[in-house]
Motif scaffolding. Structure first.
Motif, mmCIF file in Angstrom:
data_model
loop_
_atom_site.group_PDB
_atom_site.id
_atom_site.type_symbol
_atom_site.label_atom_id
_atom_site.label_comp_id
_atom_site.label_asym_id
_atom_site.label_seq_id
_atom_site.Cartn_x
_atom_site.Cartn_y
_atom_site.Cartn_z
ATOM 1 N N PHE A 24 3.610 1.674 59.600
ATOM 2 C CA PHE A 24 2.354 1.844 60.343
ATOM 3 C C PHE A 24 1.941 3.313 60.277
ATOM 4 C CE2 PHE A 24 3.420 -1.623 63.827
ATOM 5 C CZ PHE A 24 3.707 -2.527 62.828
ATOM 6 N N ALA A 25 0.877 3.589 59.598
ATOM 7 C CA ALA A 25 0.403 4.977 59.561
ATOM 8 C C ALA A 25 -0.899 5.063 60.343
ATOM 9 C CB ALA A 25 0.186 5.409 58.122
ATOM 10 N N LYS A 26 -1.079 6.192 61.019
ATOM 11 C CA LYS A 26 -2.294 6.361 61.836
ATOM 12 C C LYS A 26 -3.553 6.223 60.980
ATOM 13 C CE LYS A 26 -3.824 10.334 63.695
ATOM 14 N NZ LYS A 26 -3.723 11.554 64.483
ATOM 15 N N GLU A 27 -3.525 6.820 59.787
ATOM 16 C CA GLU A 27 -4.702 6.775 58.900
ATOM 17 C C GLU A 27 -5.038 5.336 58.533
ATOM 18 O OE1 GLU A 27 -1.888 8.589 58.349
ATOM 19 O OE2 GLU A 27 -2.812 10.340 59.301
ATOM 20 N N LEU A 28 -3.984 4.555 58.243
ATOM 21 C CA LEU A 28 -4.186 3.146 57.878
ATOM 22 C C LEU A 28 -4.850 2.407 59.037
ATOM 23 C CD1 LEU A 28 -3.443 0.643 55.986
ATOM 24 C CD2 LEU A 28 -1.413 0.401 57.419
ATOM 25 N N SER A 29 -4.334 2.670 60.213
ATOM 26 C CA SER A 29 -4.842 1.987 61.388
ATOM 27 C C SER A 29 -6.312 2.310 61.641
ATOM 28 C CB SER A 29 -4.000 2.415 62.586
ATOM 29 O OG SER A 29 -3.938 1.387 63.488
ATOM 30 N N LEU A 30 -6.630 3.614 61.557
ATOM 31 C CA LEU A 30 -8.015 4.017 61.812
ATOM 32 C C LEU A 30 -8.952 3.388 60.792
ATOM 33 C CD1 LEU A 30 -7.615 7.809 62.768
ATOM 34 C CD2 LEU A 30 -7.797 5.822 64.274
ATOM 35 N N GLU A 31 -8.483 3.317 59.542
ATOM 36 C CA GLU A 31 -9.320 2.752 58.484
ATOM 37 C C GLU A 31 -9.510 1.237 58.678
ATOM 38 O OE1 GLU A 31 -7.666 3.326 54.558
ATOM 39 O OE2 GLU A 31 -9.032 1.786 53.782
ATOM 40 N N LEU A 32 -8.400 0.530 58.922
ATOM 41 C CA LEU A 32 -8.497 -0.924 59.075
ATOM 42 C C LEU A 32 -9.316 -1.294 60.301
ATOM 43 C CD1 LEU A 32 -4.881 -2.140 58.175
ATOM 44 C CD2 LEU A 32 -6.924 -2.227 56.758
ATOM 45 N N GLU A 33 -9.118 -0.520 61.370
ATOM 46 C CA GLU A 33 -9.866 -0.835 62.588
ATOM 47 C C GLU A 33 -11.367 -0.639 62.343
ATOM 48 O OE1 GLU A 33 -10.408 1.457 66.516
ATOM 49 O OE2 GLU A 33 -9.785 -0.568 67.011
ATOM 50 N N LYS A 34 -11.703 0.424 61.641
ATOM 51 C CA LYS A 34 -13.106 0.715 61.357
ATOM 52 C C LYS A 34 -13.732 -0.415 60.529
ATOM 53 C CE LYS A 34 -15.465 5.051 60.446
ATOM 54 N NZ LYS A 34 -15.277 6.372 59.854
ATOM 55 N N LYS A 35 -12.941 -0.919 59.581
ATOM 56 C CA LYS A 35 -13.453 -1.966 58.688
ATOM 57 C C LYS A 35 -13.256 -3.376 59.255
ATOM 58 C CE LYS A 35 -11.412 -0.524 54.708
ATOM 59 N NZ LYS A 35 -11.036 -0.371 53.340
ATOM 60 N N LYS A 80 4.318 1.378 68.621
ATOM 61 C CA LYS A 80 4.013 2.252 67.484
ATOM 62 C C LYS A 80 2.516 2.199 67.170
ATOM 63 C CE LYS A 80 4.769 4.878 63.929
ATOM 64 N NZ LYS A 80 4.601 6.283 64.183
ATOM 65 N N ASP A 81 1.945 1.001 67.240
ATOM 66 C CA ASP A 81 0.503 0.877 66.998
ATOM 67 C C ASP A 81 -0.021 -0.388 67.688
ATOM 68 O OD1 ASP A 81 -1.669 1.924 64.596
ATOM 69 O OD2 ASP A 81 -2.037 0.052 65.654
ATOM 70 N N SER A 82 -0.862 -0.178 68.695
ATOM 71 C CA SER A 82 -1.317 -1.318 69.502
ATOM 72 C C SER A 82 -2.120 -2.328 68.688
ATOM 73 C CB SER A 82 -2.158 -0.817 70.677
ATOM 74 O OG SER A 82 -3.250 -0.037 70.214
ATOM 75 N N THR A 83 -2.851 -1.866 67.683
ATOM 76 C CA THR A 83 -3.745 -2.780 66.954
ATOM 77 C C THR A 83 -3.011 -3.514 65.827
ATOM 78 O OG1 THR A 83 -5.279 -0.930 67.237
ATOM 79 C CG2 THR A 83 -6.160 -2.916 66.236
ATOM 80 N N ILE A 84 -2.256 -2.762 65.016
ATOM 81 C CA ILE A 84 -1.492 -3.435 63.955
ATOM 82 C C ILE A 84 -0.432 -4.322 64.597
ATOM 83 C CG2 ILE A 84 0.016 -3.137 61.952
ATOM 84 C CD1 ILE A 84 -1.313 -0.541 61.307
ATOM 85 N N GLY A 85 0.233 -3.787 65.622
ATOM 86 C CA GLY A 85 1.271 -4.565 66.307
ATOM 87 C C GLY A 85 0.710 -5.885 66.822
ATOM 88 N N SER A 86 -0.461 -5.834 67.464
ATOM 89 C CA SER A 86 -1.050 -7.071 67.999
ATOM 90 C C SER A 86 -1.384 -8.049 66.882
ATOM 91 C CB SER A 86 -2.343 -6.758 68.775
ATOM 92 O OG SER A 86 -2.036 -6.001 69.903
ATOM 93 N N ALA A 87 -1.947 -7.524 65.797
ATOM 94 C CA ALA A 87 -2.329 -8.415 64.687
ATOM 95 C C ALA A 87 -1.094 -9.144 64.158
ATOM 96 C CB ALA A 87 -3.001 -7.606 63.571
ATOM 97 N N ASN A 203 -15.553 -6.946 69.033
ATOM 98 C CA ASN A 203 -14.633 -6.823 70.173
ATOM 99 C C ASN A 203 -14.485 -5.380 70.623
ATOM 100 O OD1 ASN A 203 -13.989 -9.498 69.979
ATOM 101 N ND2 ASN A 203 -12.042 -9.171 68.932
ATOM 102 N N LEU A 204 -14.148 -5.205 71.887
ATOM 103 C CA LEU A 204 -13.779 -3.876 72.392
ATOM 104 C C LEU A 204 -12.503 -3.403 71.711
ATOM 105 C CD1 LEU A 204 -14.251 -1.698 74.698
ATOM 106 C CD2 LEU A 204 -12.655 -3.038 76.058
ATOM 107 N N GLY A 205 -11.536 -4.295 71.611
ATOM 108 C CA GLY A 205 -10.241 -3.924 71.022
ATOM 109 C C GLY A 205 -9.771 -4.956 70.012
ATOM 110 N N ILE A 206 -8.495 -4.899 69.692
ATOM 111 C CA ILE A 206 -7.839 -5.704 68.648
ATOM 112 C C ILE A 206 -8.802 -6.022 67.496
ATOM 113 C CG2 ILE A 206 -5.969 -6.588 70.087
ATOM 114 C CD1 ILE A 206 -7.431 -9.322 70.101
ATOM 115 N N ARG A 207 -9.351 -4.936 66.937
ATOM 116 C CA ARG A 207 -10.423 -5.092 65.961
ATOM 117 C C ARG A 207 -9.956 -5.438 64.557
ATOM 118 N NH1 ARG A 207 -15.109 -0.724 67.297
ATOM 119 N NH2 ARG A 207 -15.690 -1.613 69.302
ATOM 120 N N MET A 208 -8.649 -5.584 64.359
ATOM 121 C CA MET A 208 -8.207 -6.010 63.020
ATOM 122 C C MET A 208 -8.154 -7.535 62.935
ATOM 123 S SD MET A 208 -5.261 -3.243 62.256
ATOM 124 C CE MET A 208 -5.533 -1.542 62.742
#
Ligand SMILES: Cc1cc2nc3c(=O)[nH]c(=O)nc-3n(C[C@H](O)[C@H](O)[C@H](O)COP(=O)(O)OP(=O)(O)OC[C@H]3O[C@@H](n4cnc5c(N)ncnc54)[C@H](O)[C@@H]3O)c2cc1C
Length: 384
Positions: A24-35, A80-87, A203-208
């Motif tokens: 889980f990398a922060k950059e990956l997360s920011l990119e995936l969440e954005k997209k 480690k990462d709330s969004t990737i972890g949730s997905a 969504n507000l969150g869990i955007r992946m």
């Protein structure tokens, strides 16, 4: 009383932590969440390593472990990462319905696909007019020779646009009195004719993960795709909530820990008025309050999982865990933003994303109000 994890649970915890650290990398997360993109590669790696469906029996490609082990994994991944972890943790959303109630053929056909990271699944329960009130469904399934014909629209279906199959709550007996005794659960593959899945909105969150409206128009499904018993869909749903609420609590616990870790690291190095902000008593007390909430969330979530694995089913305890841990996650993430000041509000510092993701945990599988209704009903002897 023993509050110590077993050796093998500690190893699972370490393995999940190392996996998240490495993948889980922060950059990956920011990119995936954005997209708004699902972390497919990471999900497949997690499945290869056995983190998806860890509690499935080995014959369904699981590890044959318990809900407590799944909770430990969820906590590590989400911290480690709330969004990737949730997905990753919600990739097998429909697993509980299958595991606990489906016939052997359906289990053998679909559970390995989930555990091996080959298929996402989705629970299609909510309807426009039926959020928490699932005592009657507008979606219908009518028998036609050897098939069900399903019509209706589900909303808020997590993974709805990518899932390979849905577990769908349908009214199979419109004359049932009370109406919930006429509800059944049916497995529907997403590639059947007559199904349209469209994004339900941002969504507000869990955007992946996608949150979809799924429409069933004269969808023909074999009668053998009934999950559990006809007319028992509502009761099965209550049992599924036992597990799913514990899992949401675990996600929330991980998010709380992750937000706290980031806030702690920040305040240790930030200086204002010529000193470290950790020298202000208010900062220290905030840290203490956050840590207390996390510790209590961990205790009750682990206790709920441990009780479930021991066969001690308590709606009261599971709702308490879900309510407390999710509230703690929102409060801790909120405080983490405050501790970071203006930086807390910036996406790069992540705590705002943890906050947005944590808010989801307070809603999914029943709001705080609904958990309190359940707890009160149990206290009054109306349910176990
Ligand atoms: C990101 C996300 C993912 C989701 N994923 C899924 C999914 O995969 N599958 C699925 O089927 N659904 C899913 N849902 C739906 C979710 O479970 C529902 O949103 C939730 O159950 C609430 O339903 P509702 O929005 O219709 O609220 P309502 O039921 O209309 O509730 C509105 C308000 O009224 C309150 N309320 C309702 N009933 C009572 C009562 N008896 N007593 C007191 N207060 C009450 C609630 O607490 C709430 O504050 C998802 C939702 C979100 C936001």
């Amino acid at each position: 009383m023993d509050f110590v994890l077993t050796k093998s649970q500690i190893e699972i915890q370490k393995a999940a932590r190392n996996f998240a650290k490495g993948e889980f990398a922060k950059e990956l997360s920011l990119e995936l969440e954005k997209k708004h993109e699902f972390p497919t590669k990471t999900w497949k790696k997690a499945a290869e390593l056995g983190f998806i469906g860890i509690y499935f029996d080995e014959k369904y490609s699981g590890q044959g472990l318990g809900i407590l082990e799944n909770v430990i994994v969820a906590e590590e991944l989400c911290s480690k990462d709330s969004t990737i972890g949730s997905a990753l943790i919600l990739a097998g959303l429909a697993s509980e319905s299958l595991l606990r109630f489906a016939c052997e053929e359906l289990k053998q056909q679909f559970l390995p696909l989930i555990a091996e990271g080959k298929m996402l699944s989705a629970d299609a329960f909510t309807e426009l007019d039926h959020g928490h009130d699932m005592t009657v469904m507008n979606t219908t399934a009518v028998r036609d020779r050897g098939d069900w014909i399903v019509n209706g629209t589900k909303t808020f279906v997590g993974n709805g646009c990518q899932a390979g199959f849905y577990t769908v709550l349908c009214q199979t007996d419109p004359d049932a009195n009370p109406s919930y005794k006429g509800i059944s659960m049916i497995l529907i593959e997403a590639d059947r004719n007559g199904i349209t899945a469209t994004n339900a909105g941002e969504n507000l969150g869990i955007r992946m993960m996608s949150t979809a409206n799924v429409r069933f128009k004269d969808v023909r499904i074999p009668l053998t795709h009934l999950i559990g018993e006809e007319g028992k869909g509502f009761d099965q749903l209550q049992a599924i909530f036992h597990e799913s609420r514990i899992l949401i609590a675990a996600q929330a616990l991980g998010m709380a820990q992750g937000a706290f870790d980031r806030a702690l690291a920040y305040v240790k190095q930030r200086e204002q008025f010529g000193k470290k902000i950790t020298e202000f008593q208010i900062t220290r007390h905030k840290l203490a309050d956050m840590a207390i909430k996390i510790e209590l969330a961990r205790l009750i979530t682990y206790k709920a999982a441990w009780s479930f694995d021991a066969g001690d089913i308590s709606s009261k305890l599971f709702s308490m865990a879900k309510m407390y841990a999710t509230q703690a996650a929102v409060e801790v993430a909120d405080e983490a933003i405050q501790l970071l000041g203006g930086y807390g509000y910036m996406v790069e510092y992540e705590v705002e994303r943890f906050y947005r993701d944590a808010k989801m945990t307070e809603i999914l599988e029943g709001t705080q109000t609904i958990q309190k209704n359940t707890i009160a009903a149990a206290l009054l002897g109306q349910i176990k």
